[in-house]
Every structure is written in C-alpha cells, then in structure tokens.
Design a protein around this motif. Structure first.
Motif, PDB file in Angstrom:
ATOM      1  N   GLY A  17       0.214   7.962   6.963  1.00 16.29           N
ATOM      2  CA  GLY A  17       0.861   8.020   5.657  1.00 16.29           C
ATOM      3  C   GLY A  17       1.012   9.450   5.169  1.00 16.29           C
ATOM      4  N   CYS A  21       4.469  11.956   4.589  1.00 16.13           N
ATOM      5  CA  CYS A  21       4.738  12.696   3.352  1.00 16.13           C
ATOM      6  C   CYS A  21       4.864  14.189   3.610  1.00 16.13           C
ATOM      7  CB  CYS A  21       3.621  12.442   2.335  1.00 16.13           C
ATOM      8  SG  CYS A  21       3.601  10.776   1.660  1.00 16.13           S
ATOM      9  N   PHE A 277       0.546   2.341   0.541  1.00 17.44           N
ATOM     10  CA  PHE A 277       0.769   3.787   0.672  1.00 17.44           C
ATOM     11  C   PHE A 277       1.640   4.099   1.885  1.00 17.44           C
ATOM     12  CE2 PHE A 277      -0.583   8.000   2.292  1.00 17.44           C
ATOM     13  CZ  PHE A 277      -0.049   8.767   1.276  1.00 17.44           C
ATOM     14  N   LEU A 278       1.446   3.355   2.964  1.00 16.52           N
ATOM     15  CA  LEU A 278       2.296   3.536   4.144  1.00 16.52           C
ATOM     16  C   LEU A 278       3.760   3.255   3.813  1.00 16.52           C
ATOM     17  CD1 LEU A 278       0.239   2.021   7.103  1.00 16.52           C
ATOM     18  CD2 LEU A 278       1.106   4.343   6.940  1.00 16.52           C
ATOM     19  N   SER A 281       5.078   6.179   1.682  1.00 14.43           N
ATOM     20  CA  SER A 281       5.336   7.380   2.486  1.00 14.43           C
ATOM     21  C   SER A 281       6.546   7.191   3.387  1.00 14.43           C
ATOM     22  CB  SER A 281       4.101   7.733   3.320  1.00 14.43           C
ATOM     23  OG  SER A 281       3.766   6.691   4.206  1.00 14.43           O
ATOM     24  N   ALA A 331       2.828   1.293  10.734  1.00 20.03           N
ATOM     25  CA  ALA A 331       3.406   2.642  10.717  1.00 20.03           C
ATOM     26  C   ALA A 331       4.606   2.728  11.651  1.00 20.03           C
ATOM     27  CB  ALA A 331       2.349   3.660  11.122  1.00 20.03           C
TER      28      ALA A 331
END
Length: 420
Positions: A17, A21, A277-278, A281, A331
């Motif tokens: 993540g 970013c 959060f993944l 990002s 991811a």
C-alpha cells in the motif's frame, strides 16, 4: 523511471500500500506536474468512496463471529452425516466443510487458518498423513475467494465499476466445479493410498447434527439467497449475515462469549483497514498509470500479438500466474485490473464479469505457490509442516485449477450461465 522506482520499493519489501502511494508521489515529482499534488488526497480518499466496500469489514466480521460462536464445528459435524462412514470420509468432510465455510468467509487465508486448527489435528488422530491433511485443507481454502461472498470479487467490482452481486453469482458454478475437481482428486488418491475407515454417526447423532447446523446454515443462506433473490445488496447481506452469526453463536449455541468481542472487533478493524488502505492506494496508483499511458501501451503490444480472445486470456493467465507468485492477491488485483480490463472489454469484447472471475481465480493460485504463497505459510504455521512439503502435496490440486482456468478462459458458460 516510475516503474523502476516501484520495482525497487517492492524489492526493499516496502508494504504494498505504501509502495503504491510513494510511486504516485514520485511520478508527480519526476514528471514536473506538481499541481497534481493538490488533488492527491482527493484521489486517495475518493477511491474508497464506494458503498460496495462496506461489505468487506462486514464479511470479515461474519467470519470471526462464525469461528468464535462454534458455527464452524457444527458445519464439520453436519458434513459427517454425508461422508463420515466412507473410507477416507474425513478427507471428504474436510472439503465439504470448507465449501460451506467458503460461502461465509470470503478470505482464503482466514479459512485456511481456521480449518487447519479445526480439522487437521482430528485427521492426524484418525491416522491420516499430516502433510496430506494440511494440503487438502490448504487447497480447499482456494474456494474461499471464489464461492461467494468474496473480498476479491468486492474489490474487483469496485475497480471495474460493475455489480458486485453479478460477480458473486458468476463465481457460484466455478466454485462448485473446483470443489468437484478436488473431490475427484481425493478419490483418486484413495486408490493409491489406503485411507482410514470412517464411522457413520448413529441415528441420534445424525439428527442432532442436522438440527444443530440449521442456525449455522442460515448465514450462507442469508448471504447467497439475499443476493440471488435481489432482496438485498451484497453489503446488506453481509450485515444481516454478521447479525445472524452473532445471534446463532450467542443464543443458539451459547459458545460466543461477550468477553471476546473487544478482541474480535479489533481483529476485524485491523484486517479491514489493511484491505481498504490497499484500495485507496490503488486509486492514486491507477491515476499514475493513466497519466503514463501504460494501458494504451499494453493494449498496443497485445493487439500486435493476437486478435483471439482465447489467446488473449491465455496470455493474461500466464502473466497472472507469475504475478500471483510474487505479489499478494488483493494487491495484484489492484495492480492489473486498471491495465488489463479495458483491453479485455474494448478490444476483445470479453464480459467484465467473465474476465473478473478468471482473473480472481488466477490470482488465488498465488496463495499456494512459492515464493510468496501466504496461504502456504498460514497452513505451515497452523500445522508445523514445512511450506515446501505442503506445496509438493498440493501439485495435483493446483494442476486441476489450471485446467479449469483454461476451460473458463475458452468458454464463459460456467461463469455466465446464472446471469443469463
């Protein structure tokens, strides 16, 4: 240059993540378009402004409540009614219980951890080889992200901007076919190895198991029934399933103690935050690759390589098998969907639901393949068997999934039949 920065961060084992970013930040700085910094936060938070993502913490919560509330044990006892007396019955029970758990959990790693603790020690006590028992449990965990509900399907639906309910429906037949393939493999091993003979439950035990499982079966019925009937969205079904699991564990079985709720909710929050959060990002990373025109470059390369949808799917499959070995499934999904989905839909006319189910199943294989193979390490941690021993025992199961993938890539019928 942006690609090399991304690859370097991965090699340095920066969490994926944060890696995504930082890559976006580097691109903005390197390209000189520093005005984009003003919309960076908007892109980051805008990526998670989706009602469908609410399903993720609710499905995680439902799985935690199922395990703490004793619903898992009732599902295993219920499976004994059908397979308990067969030679090798506990191996079949393992698969059937995992199929039922897959209709609730939606996470392969969580399912592998729970079922490894619940059933592998029992198989070992009854005389099964521990490595074989672990391999069956790990392989059955592959059904978790395919049989609805599925966190991968939720994230894909958000990324592709299509109905998450359609993704869930598209995964039902492929998930069942995976289960049947695994049953055939276990039966085949039965001709080579002598499985321990099982014991049929007596009439009283069978009736008791059937009665006790009714509240537990209510959870998957709420999830799948609500979506198929159109009475509830996937998010609403997840909320109702969490409530049903709470009531069943507390009032029907009495196994769920209120004292465990703070830790249970903390685990749910931490796991949910990681996934969300993944996704956030991924929003800024997808923004970056759009500016870099990576999808257009990939489309030009594939367009020059083939004009056949099937060959395209095989090319994607080969690439994703490698990607899945190196990058965790969620991811990897976040990385490849913005690049490959427009090509599949616009250039080859492939349904986004068909493409999504194949891509998700493809990436799920990475859970059980070295060097990353998080599912391997979860199973190893739960049972003490080395990851490489488990991987070797898994080969027949992985080959069967690859063959199914080739079929699904060629023929969309198993995915699309319930949507027609």
């Amino acid at each position: 240059m942006t690609f090399f920065v991304f690859a370097l961060l991965l090699l340095l084992q920066v969490p994926i993540g944060i890696c995504l970013c930082l890559t976006a930040v580097f691109y903005i700085w390197y390209s000189g378009n520093t005005v984009l910094f003003e919309s960076y936060a908007q892109q980051l938070f805008g990526s998670v402004e989706s009602y469908g993502l609410l399903a993720i913490p609710l499905f995680i919560l439902a799985g935690e409540l199922m395990n703490e509330g004793g619903l898992t044990r009732r599902l295993i006892n219920f499976a004994r009614v059908f397979f308990g007396g067969f030679r090798g019955g506990l191996a079949y029970i393992n698969l059937l219980a995992n199929m039922m758990m897959a209709s609730i959990m939606g996470s392969a790693n969580a399912q592998i951890a729970i079922m490894s603790r619940a059933i592998v020690p029992e198989m070992e006590r009854e005389g099964y080889d521990k490595t074989f028992s672990t391999a069956i449990t790990a392989a059955a965990g592959l059904m978790g992200p395919i049989i609805p509900p599925s966190m991968l399907f939720v994230i894909y639906g958000v990324l592709a901007q299509i109905s998450i309910g359609d993704m869930f429906i598209g995964g039902i037949i492929p998930g069942i076919l995976m289960g049947l393939a695994f049953f055939l493999i276990v039966a085949g091993f039965g001709f080579i190895h002598t499985y321990p003979k099982g014991r049929w439950p007596d009439a009283k035990e069978a009736v008791q198991s059937v009665i006790q499982v009714i509240p537990a079966l209510g959870v998957p019925i709420i999830i799948i029934g609500g979506i198929l009937s159109g009475l509830a969205t996937p998010t609403e079904s997840a909320g109702l399933a969490s409530l049903a699991a709470l009531l069943a564990g507390k009032f029907c079985y009495g196994d769920l103690k209120l004292g465990v709720m703070p830790d249970l909710l903390k685990r749910t929050a931490l796991n949910s935050a990681l996934v969300i959060f993944l996704v956030a990002s991924a929003g800024v990373f997808g923004w970056t690759i759009t500016f870099e025109k990576i999808p257009q470059m990939v489309a030009e390369w594939i367009g020059a390589s083939t004009s056949s949808p099937f060959v395209f799917m095989l090319l994607v499959m080969a690439q994703l098998l490698i990607v899945g070995m190196l990058i965790e499934g969620i991811a990897a999904l976040i990385l490849v969907v913005p690049i490959l989905l427009p090509i599949a839909v616009d250039q080859f006319g492939i349904s986004p639901v068909h493409f999504g189910v194949v891509v998700c199943l493809n990436l799920v294989l990475g859970l059980l393949t070295p060097p990353v193979g998080t599912g391997l390490f979860v199973a190893s941690a739960m049972t003490g068997i080395s990851p490489m021993k488990i991987a070797k025992a898994l080969i027949p199961f992985l080959v069967s999934v690859i063959l199914l993938l080739i079929w699904f890539s060629y023929d969309p019928w198993p995915v699309m039949v319930l949507l027609e």
